[in-house]
Enzyme design. Sequence first.
Site, mmCIF file in Angstrom:
data_model
loop_
_atom_site.group_PDB
_atom_site.id
_atom_site.type_symbol
_atom_site.label_atom_id
_atom_site.label_comp_id
_atom_site.label_asym_id
_atom_site.label_seq_id
_atom_site.Cartn_x
_atom_site.Cartn_y
_atom_site.Cartn_z
ATOM 1 C CG ASP A 210 63.650 -15.415 21.467
ATOM 2 O OD1 ASP A 210 63.339 -16.254 20.879
ATOM 3 O OD2 ASP A 210 63.615 -15.253 22.733
ATOM 4 C CD GLU A 279 60.357 -16.558 17.970
ATOM 5 O OE1 GLU A 279 60.284 -18.145 17.909
ATOM 6 O OE2 GLU A 279 60.828 -15.967 18.498
#
Length: 532
Positions: A210, A279
Amino acid sequence: MSWNDPKSLWWQHAVCYQVYVRSFADSDGDGVGDLAGITARLPHLRDLGVDALWITPFYTSPQKDHGYDVADYTDVDPLFGTLADADALIARAHELDLRVIVDVVPNHTSDQHAWFRAALAAGPGSPERARYHFRDVDPAAPDVPPNNWESVFGGPAWTKVPDARGDQWYLHLFDATQPDLDWRNPEVADLFDDVLRFWLDRGVDGFRVDVAHGLHKEVNLRDQVRDAGEPAEDTRLIDRRHHDEPMWDQPEVHDVYRRWRRVLDAASTPGRERIAVAEAWTRTPESMAAFVRRDELHQAFNFAWLMAPWSAVAFAEVVTHSLAAVEPVGALPTWVLSNHDVDRHVSRYGGGERGLARARAATLTMLALPGSAYLYQGEELGLEQVDVAPEHRQDPVWFRTGEVGRDGCRVPVPWGGTEPPFEFGPGEGQPWIPQPAEWKALTVEAQLGDEGSTLSFYRRALAARRAHADPAGDDLEVVSSADDVLVLRRGPLTVVVNCSDRSVALPAGTVVAASSPVAGGSLPPDSAAWLV
């Protein structure tokens, strides 16, 4: 081929299915999805034809950002089950030949994490506060934050310490309950080495990282320079507005991922490679490619495909630039059209029958491209974005800014029956975000056996990918994008995408996959077809 030949690695051409844990399947009737619910529905993913699943965070969390605010990285939140449930899910997935990728959230913790609680208790100047970004309050301007950075979720990126002293600020690029870690502190890197090894030892096949472009900030935390007319807030990572970004994509993040690559390689064996996908909301395909150099992460999400408008020229540019960007580092791109942070692509393409036709065509095109593809739960059912009523919205973006936020793409999956909760769980009431009544025609049960359904289309498309795209090699030629018709060639496979408003003649060959019915050698508007 040897196991370390890139063309022999499972992840290079895998199709990975994103599971948003709260919204996939509920086993206990509380209206919230959980790990046991995922395990029970794994046969759906096997039958769909995907290779892996990525599960959003299920760790101990106060759920201020639905799990992306982690209080304990090595335990399961009771809302979602237990460590035993996680072990059972991993084991069952492997029985079904599905790999398991779990989310890791290294940019920030929850404010309920033991480290942050210790930092608040210890006070300014302590080793505990050195794990985060604390800065003193200026007595001459006590209400002015240390710099002008804005939270991705809206408002200032700084909050005063919530105690009587109120003498320091802490940094949070997301919600105030998600304090950013200081990755220049070696304790932070050591913590995440342990986190990765904990889950690798439990059998996971990889990690989705993330905010992988975050972590490190410019060391002096200087003000962001904004051009005249630029807005103060940048509340969506997909909509990068600023040219100067001292909080994102700093060179030091690559040192972190070189270290992580060593951890992953040490846990890998031939045929059982452990991977990580970033990401990373970078500005260019070239900056995205830096994350997938041979000694760093294995993949990075390529959001250029997701962000492209419905246009043959735009699609051609994305394909050309994406492949060119990763070629110098010996990698292949990833492709994605929807996820839990953006509007569903049926809606982005206009919604209704036309939006669905375009979504199916874009999906079929994506599945023909070299590299790996990521699907988001529910897209195989043709689900659209839901206009969630204000009283049911739960995204922190809504609470911080009043903007609608991301709840509309997170509505729980409809499995069967004729009214909510559509067998999402054993309960009778609506789940945590209500489902539209009209979804009764879109349930898995309703679409099974219907050859014209979107679910049947996805199954055929994934089977065609294995039969025709994967064996075709990784060289791709953009033949033409004239007249809003895109033509691609990958070995013996020709892909035609009709983005125009008229039917077009198909080239010679046998149609082996199509997003809409094809008759008489003609491809309708808003359609795609593969020919060999």
